[in-house]
Each structure stands twice: as structure tokens, then as C-alpha cells.
Design a protein around this motif. Structure first.
Motif, PDB file in Angstrom:
ATOM      1  N   GLU A 106      49.271  47.472 -54.912  1.00  0.00           N
ATOM      2  CA  GLU A 106      48.038  47.156 -54.184  1.00  0.00           C
ATOM      3  C   GLU A 106      47.986  45.714 -53.679  1.00  0.00           C
ATOM      4  O   GLU A 106      47.606  45.473 -52.518  1.00  0.00           O
ATOM      5  CB  GLU A 106      46.830  47.470 -55.058  1.00  0.00           C
ATOM      6  CG  GLU A 106      45.509  47.399 -54.312  1.00  0.00           C
ATOM      7  CD  GLU A 106      44.348  47.862 -55.180  1.00  0.00           C
ATOM      8  OE1 GLU A 106      43.313  48.238 -54.612  1.00  0.00           O
ATOM      9  OE2 GLU A 106      44.473  47.844 -56.419  1.00  0.00           O
ATOM     10  N   PRO A 107      48.362  44.691 -54.490  1.00  0.00           N
ATOM     11  CA  PRO A 107      48.325  43.319 -53.966  1.00  0.00           C
ATOM     12  C   PRO A 107      49.255  43.110 -52.774  1.00  0.00           C
ATOM     13  O   PRO A 107      48.958  42.305 -51.886  1.00  0.00           O
ATOM     14  CB  PRO A 107      48.764  42.459 -55.156  1.00  0.00           C
ATOM     15  CG  PRO A 107      48.534  43.304 -56.357  1.00  0.00           C
ATOM     16  CD  PRO A 107      48.753  44.710 -55.913  1.00  0.00           C
ATOM     17  N   LEU A 108      50.369  43.838 -52.758  1.00  0.00           N
ATOM     18  CA  LEU A 108      51.309  43.691 -51.647  1.00  0.00           C
ATOM     19  C   LEU A 108      50.677  44.153 -50.338  1.00  0.00           C
ATOM     20  O   LEU A 108      50.868  43.531 -49.280  1.00  0.00           O
ATOM     21  CB  LEU A 108      52.577  44.495 -51.937  1.00  0.00           C
ATOM     22  CG  LEU A 108      53.360  44.080 -53.175  1.00  0.00           C
ATOM     23  CD1 LEU A 108      54.485  45.071 -53.450  1.00  0.00           C
ATOM     24  CD2 LEU A 108      53.905  42.674 -53.029  1.00  0.00           C
ATOM     25  N   ALA A 109      49.918  45.254 -50.412  1.00  0.00           N
ATOM     26  CA  ALA A 109      49.245  45.755 -49.214  1.00  0.00           C
ATOM     27  C   ALA A 109      48.074  44.854 -48.829  1.00  0.00           C
ATOM     28  O   ALA A 109      47.920  44.474 -47.656  1.00  0.00           O
ATOM     29  CB  ALA A 109      48.759  47.179 -49.457  1.00  0.00           C
ATOM     30  N   CYS A 110      47.255  44.491 -49.813  1.00  0.00           N
ATOM     31  CA  CYS A 110      46.060  43.681 -49.529  1.00  0.00           C
ATOM     32  C   CYS A 110      46.415  42.300 -48.983  1.00  0.00           C
ATOM     33  O   CYS A 110      45.706  41.759 -48.127  1.00  0.00           O
ATOM     34  CB  CYS A 110      45.220  43.531 -50.793  1.00  0.00           C
ATOM     35  SG  CYS A 110      44.458  45.056 -51.377  1.00  0.00           S
ATOM     36  N   LEU A 111      47.508  41.737 -49.479  1.00  0.00           N
ATOM     37  CA  LEU A 111      47.915  40.397 -49.062  1.00  0.00           C
ATOM     38  C   LEU A 111      48.926  40.422 -47.922  1.00  0.00           C
ATOM     39  O   LEU A 111      49.435  39.389 -47.518  1.00  0.00           O
ATOM     40  CB  LEU A 111      48.501  39.636 -50.257  1.00  0.00           C
ATOM     41  CG  LEU A 111      47.520  39.403 -51.405  1.00  0.00           C
ATOM     42  CD1 LEU A 111      48.228  38.781 -52.598  1.00  0.00           C
ATOM     43  CD2 LEU A 111      46.360  38.529 -50.954  1.00  0.00           C
ATOM     44  N   ARG A 112      49.216  41.632 -47.429  1.00  0.00           N
ATOM     45  CA  ARG A 112      50.109  41.822 -46.277  1.00  0.00           C
ATOM     46  C   ARG A 112      51.480  41.199 -46.517  1.00  0.00           C
ATOM     47  O   ARG A 112      52.019  40.463 -45.683  1.00  0.00           O
ATOM     48  CB  ARG A 112      49.470  41.259 -45.010  1.00  0.00           C
ATOM     49  CG  ARG A 112      48.147  41.932 -44.675  1.00  0.00           C
ATOM     50  CD  ARG A 112      47.550  41.435 -43.388  1.00  0.00           C
ATOM     51  NE  ARG A 112      46.262  42.063 -43.125  1.00  0.00           N
ATOM     52  CZ  ARG A 112      45.490  41.804 -42.073  1.00  0.00           C
ATOM     53  NH1 ARG A 112      45.886  40.913 -41.174  1.00  0.00           N
ATOM     54  NH2 ARG A 112      44.338  42.415 -41.911  1.00  0.00           N
ATOM     55  N   VAL A 113      52.037  41.492 -47.688  1.00  0.00           N
ATOM     56  CA  VAL A 113      53.372  41.022 -48.039  1.00  0.00           C
ATOM     57  C   VAL A 113      54.390  41.994 -47.454  1.00  0.00           C
ATOM     58  O   VAL A 113      54.313  43.201 -47.690  1.00  0.00           O
ATOM     59  CB  VAL A 113      53.537  40.931 -49.565  1.00  0.00           C
ATOM     60  CG1 VAL A 113      54.962  40.510 -49.922  1.00  0.00           C
ATOM     61  CG2 VAL A 113      52.524  39.953 -50.151  1.00  0.00           C
ATOM     62  N   HIS A 114      55.335  41.476 -46.692  1.00  0.00           N
ATOM     63  CA  HIS A 114      56.334  42.323 -46.041  1.00  0.00           C
ATOM     64  C   HIS A 114      57.414  42.748 -47.033  1.00  0.00           C
ATOM     65  O   HIS A 114      57.632  42.118 -48.058  1.00  0.00           O
ATOM     66  CB  HIS A 114      56.977  41.580 -44.869  1.00  0.00           C
ATOM     67  CG  HIS A 114      56.004  41.198 -43.793  1.00  0.00           C
ATOM     68  ND1 HIS A 114      55.297  42.127 -43.070  1.00  0.00           N
ATOM     69  CD2 HIS A 114      55.610  39.971 -43.344  1.00  0.00           C
ATOM     70  CE1 HIS A 114      54.513  41.501 -42.201  1.00  0.00           C
ATOM     71  NE2 HIS A 114      54.679  40.195 -42.350  1.00  0.00           N
ATOM     72  N   GLY A 115      58.089  43.836 -46.700  1.00  0.00           N
ATOM     73  CA  GLY A 115      59.203  44.298 -47.512  1.00  0.00           C
ATOM     74  C   GLY A 115      58.996  45.711 -48.023  1.00  0.00           C
ATOM     75  O   GLY A 115      58.001  46.372 -47.707  1.00  0.00           O
ATOM     76  N   ASP A 116      59.951  46.178 -48.819  1.00  0.00           N
ATOM     77  CA  ASP A 116      59.932  47.517 -49.385  1.00  0.00           C
ATOM     78  C   ASP A 116      59.064  47.497 -50.642  1.00  0.00           C
ATOM     79  O   ASP A 116      59.507  47.061 -51.712  1.00  0.00           O
ATOM     80  CB  ASP A 116      61.365  47.946 -49.723  1.00  0.00           C
ATOM     81  CG  ASP A 116      61.453  49.389 -50.178  1.00  0.00           C
ATOM     82  OD1 ASP A 116      60.441  49.915 -50.704  1.00  0.00           O
ATOM     83  OD2 ASP A 116      62.535  49.989 -50.039  1.00  0.00           O
ATOM     84  N   HIS A 117      57.839  47.980 -50.528  1.00  0.00           N
ATOM     85  CA  HIS A 117      56.901  47.915 -51.646  1.00  0.00           C
ATOM     86  C   HIS A 117      57.336  48.809 -52.803  1.00  0.00           C
ATOM     87  O   HIS A 117      57.174  48.443 -53.972  1.00  0.00           O
ATOM     88  CB  HIS A 117      55.498  48.280 -51.166  1.00  0.00           C
ATOM     89  CG  HIS A 117      54.889  47.259 -50.270  1.00  0.00           C
ATOM     90  ND1 HIS A 117      53.588  47.350 -49.802  1.00  0.00           N
ATOM     91  CD2 HIS A 117      55.392  46.111 -49.742  1.00  0.00           C
ATOM     92  CE1 HIS A 117      53.325  46.316 -49.025  1.00  0.00           C
ATOM     93  NE2 HIS A 117      54.405  45.554 -48.965  1.00  0.00           N
ATOM     94  N   SER A 118      57.883  49.959 -52.504  1.00  0.00           N
ATOM     95  CA  SER A 118      58.331  50.864 -53.558  1.00  0.00           C
ATOM     96  C   SER A 118      59.452  50.232 -54.384  1.00  0.00           C
ATOM     97  O   SER A 118      59.477  50.341 -55.619  1.00  0.00           O
ATOM     98  CB  SER A 118      58.794  52.195 -52.968  1.00  0.00           C
ATOM     99  OG  SER A 118      57.717  52.880 -52.361  1.00  0.00           O
ATOM    100  N   ALA A 119      60.372  49.583 -53.697  1.00  0.00           N
ATOM    101  CA  ALA A 119      61.478  48.922 -54.404  1.00  0.00           C
ATOM    102  C   ALA A 119      60.957  47.768 -55.254  1.00  0.00           C
ATOM    103  O   ALA A 119      61.438  47.542 -56.374  1.00  0.00           O
ATOM    104  CB  ALA A 119      62.511  48.414 -53.400  1.00  0.00           C
ATOM    105  N   ARG A 120      59.973  47.049 -54.745  1.00  0.00           N
ATOM    106  CA  ARG A 120      59.396  45.936 -55.508  1.00  0.00           C
ATOM    107  C   ARG A 120      58.691  46.453 -56.756  1.00  0.00           C
ATOM    108  O   ARG A 120      58.815  45.864 -57.832  1.00  0.00           O
ATOM    109  CB  ARG A 120      58.423  45.150 -54.622  1.00  0.00           C
ATOM    110  CG  ARG A 120      57.713  43.985 -55.323  1.00  0.00           C
ATOM    111  CD  ARG A 120      58.674  42.933 -55.802  1.00  0.00           C
ATOM    112  NE  ARG A 120      57.967  41.796 -56.384  1.00  0.00           N
ATOM    113  CZ  ARG A 120      58.496  40.948 -57.271  1.00  0.00           C
ATOM    114  NH1 ARG A 120      59.740  41.124 -57.678  1.00  0.00           N
ATOM    115  NH2 ARG A 120      57.795  39.947 -57.752  1.00  0.00           N
ATOM    116  N   VAL A 121      57.979  47.559 -56.629  1.00  0.00           N
ATOM    117  CA  VAL A 121      57.300  48.146 -57.789  1.00  0.00           C
ATOM    118  C   VAL A 121      58.314  48.557 -58.850  1.00  0.00           C
ATOM    119  O   VAL A 121      58.126  48.274 -60.045  1.00  0.00           O
ATOM    120  CB  VAL A 121      56.428  49.347 -57.361  1.00  0.00           C
ATOM    121  CG1 VAL A 121      55.957  50.131 -58.589  1.00  0.00           C
ATOM    122  CG2 VAL A 121      55.241  48.875 -56.541  1.00  0.00           C
ATOM    123  N   ALA A 122      59.379  49.211 -58.440  1.00  0.00           N
ATOM    124  CA  ALA A 122      60.415  49.627 -59.393  1.00  0.00           C
ATOM    125  C   ALA A 122      61.021  48.413 -60.101  1.00  0.00           C
ATOM    126  O   ALA A 122      61.247  48.427 -61.323  1.00  0.00           O
ATOM    127  CB  ALA A 122      61.504  50.418 -58.675  1.00  0.00           C
TER     128      ALA A 122
END
Length: 253
Positions: A106-122
Motif C-alpha cells: 500500500e505505501p508503494l502505491a500511495c507514495l507513487r514509488v516506481h518498480g515491481d511492487h510484487s517483487a518488493r513485497v516478496a
């Protein structure tokens, strides 16, 4: 050592009550600082001001010399990317209708952080000692200690420079508390994070922090390296905290 996050002369009043009175604190990159005190000493008020969740009546907060103040999501986005928080109650900090992977991302989306969010979560789930497939599960399926690990993962998601943790282990039993404290120490060292820990538990502080500020009635009454302050407390409040709170060292031994 130059300050990364710095507060100067913070004062906060609520009606006729002064919650914080001329408090200054600084945090350098990679440093671990604790703010301790009894209930009502102003610890959580200070944390809210440092997180730009409240406005001081006097004083300033700055990150890398840039003034910080509450504002819209857009105006504070730069700050939220660099300063994140670990909550006191991991159970209440997650939406029960949101899967864990979505919550951590959620913070990645809210803060508009670029990149592969699924990979970052893993990557984050593994970093906090959980399996990547935990992303598909619901918050209620995890223990209190696991939920706090998930809260830490969520806070680390945007790769912040500073973590502010307000009583991050007070809701956990003593053994799990030690595990989470050790996790915070490891991640702080690995990520080069500055860590500010708000706590009444000096056992937690002793295991985790380099420097400590002691608050009483909204004022700093003692501060210095943890070993010096705890080894020879100069203020009665510090002595009471040391005497009254069970330490993590007792559990380890």
C-alpha cells in the motif's frame, strides 16, 4: 555527525495542558535513538510532531535541513517516502479485508514509488522472516509477533531513511518482544536506517539503541549514551524506569 531528522524547541499545548515543552532532538543517518519516560511524559506527542501528524505551537522539525510540517498527501509525499512509522498495535494497523501482500504494498502505491511492487513485497516478507506466499493470506491468520513483522515490512516498503517506532513491542509477550527487537536491530544495520524508538521499556532500549532522551512532564530531563545514562541515572524518573520495568536481559539469561 550531521543531523538527518532534527527537531528544535518543540512545544505543544492542548488547552491549559503543556504536553511538550521546548524539546529538541536530532537523529543522524544510521543512528538509533530512544525517547523514554513514564505515561503522560510527552513521548507520543513528540512522535506525532516528528512524523508531521501534528503541528507544534513552537519549534521546528526538519529533514536534511528542509522544514517539515503537516499538509496534504501531495505536499508531504517527499517526507513520507523518507520517514515511516512502525505502529504500537500490529493487530489494529491492518485492514482485515485486505490481503497481507496488498497491505505491505500500500505505501508503494500511495507514495507513487516506481518498480515491481510484487517483487518488493516478496523481498520484504523474506527480510522479516516470513515466506513470500504469506502475501496471499489475511491478517487474522498471523500471530501478534508475525503481524508486527508485517508492519515492519510495510514501513520498509518505500526504502525510508528513518523509522519512528512508537512502543513497537508493547503489545507482544516478552519472548516475541525480544525477537522483534533483534529484527529491528538487524534491519536497521542492513538498510542503514536511522531509528527513533519511543518506549517506556528500558530493556528494549538497552538492546536496540545507542543514545537515549528521558522525558518527564514534557521536558527532557536526562540524555546521553545508553550505557552512561542507564549505568548511572541522574534523574529520579530514569531510576524509577530502570527499577520498575522487567528487562529483556532477564529473559535471555
Amino acid at each position: 555527525m550531521s543531523a538527518l531528522l532534527e527537531a528544535t524547541g518543540l512545544t505543544r499545548r492542548y488547552g491549559h495542558v503543556t504536553a511538550l515543552d521546548d524539546v529538541s532532538v536530532h537523529l543522524a543517518a544510521g543512528e538509533r535513538v530512544a525517547v523514554v519516560g513514564e505515561s503522560g511524559s510527552g513521548k507520543s506527542t513528540l512522535a506525532r510532531l516528528l512524523l508531521a501528524l501534528d503541528t507544534p505551537d513552537a519549534g521546528t522539525v526538519a529533514l536534511d535541513g528542509r522544514p517539515v510540517r503537516p499538509g496534504s498527501a501531495r505536499s508531504t509525499r517527499w517526507f513520507r517516502r523518507r520517514v515511516q512509522t512502525v505502529p504500537q498495535d500490529p493487530g489494529r494497523s491492518f485492514n482485515p479485508r485486505m490481503r497481507v501482500g496488498d497491505a505491505v504494498a500500500e505505501p508503494l502505491a500511495c507514495l507513487r514509488v516506481h518498480g515491481d511492487h510484487s517483487a518488493r513485497v516478496a523481498e520484504l516478507l523474506v527480510a522479516v522472516g516470513l515466506e513470500p506466499d504469506a502475501a496471499r493470506r489475511w491478517p487474522h491468520e498471523f500471530s501478534g509477533g508475525q503481524r508486527q513483522r508485517l508492519a515492519i515490512a510495510r514501513a520498509l516498503a518505500p526504502r525510508p531513511d528513518v523509522l519512528v517506532a512508537d512502543e513497537p513491542v508493547s503489545a507482544l509477550d516478552v519472548v516475541v518482544r525480544l525477537q522483534v527487537v533483534e529484527l529491528l536491530a538487524q534491519l536497521s544495520a542492513a538498510e542503514g536506517l536511522a531509528l527513533l524508538v519511543v518506549s517506556h521499556d528500558l530493556g528494549v532500549v538497552q538492546h536496540l539503541c545507542d543514545r537515549v532522551l528521558v522525558l518527564d512532564a514534557g521536558r527532557v530531563v536526562e540524555q546521553g549514551p545508553v550505557g552512561e545514562v542507564f549505568g548511572a541515572p541522574a534523574h529520579p524518573v530514569t531510576a524509577r524506569l530502570l527499577d520498575a520495568v522487567p528487562t529483556l536481559a532477564a529473559v535471555v539469561s
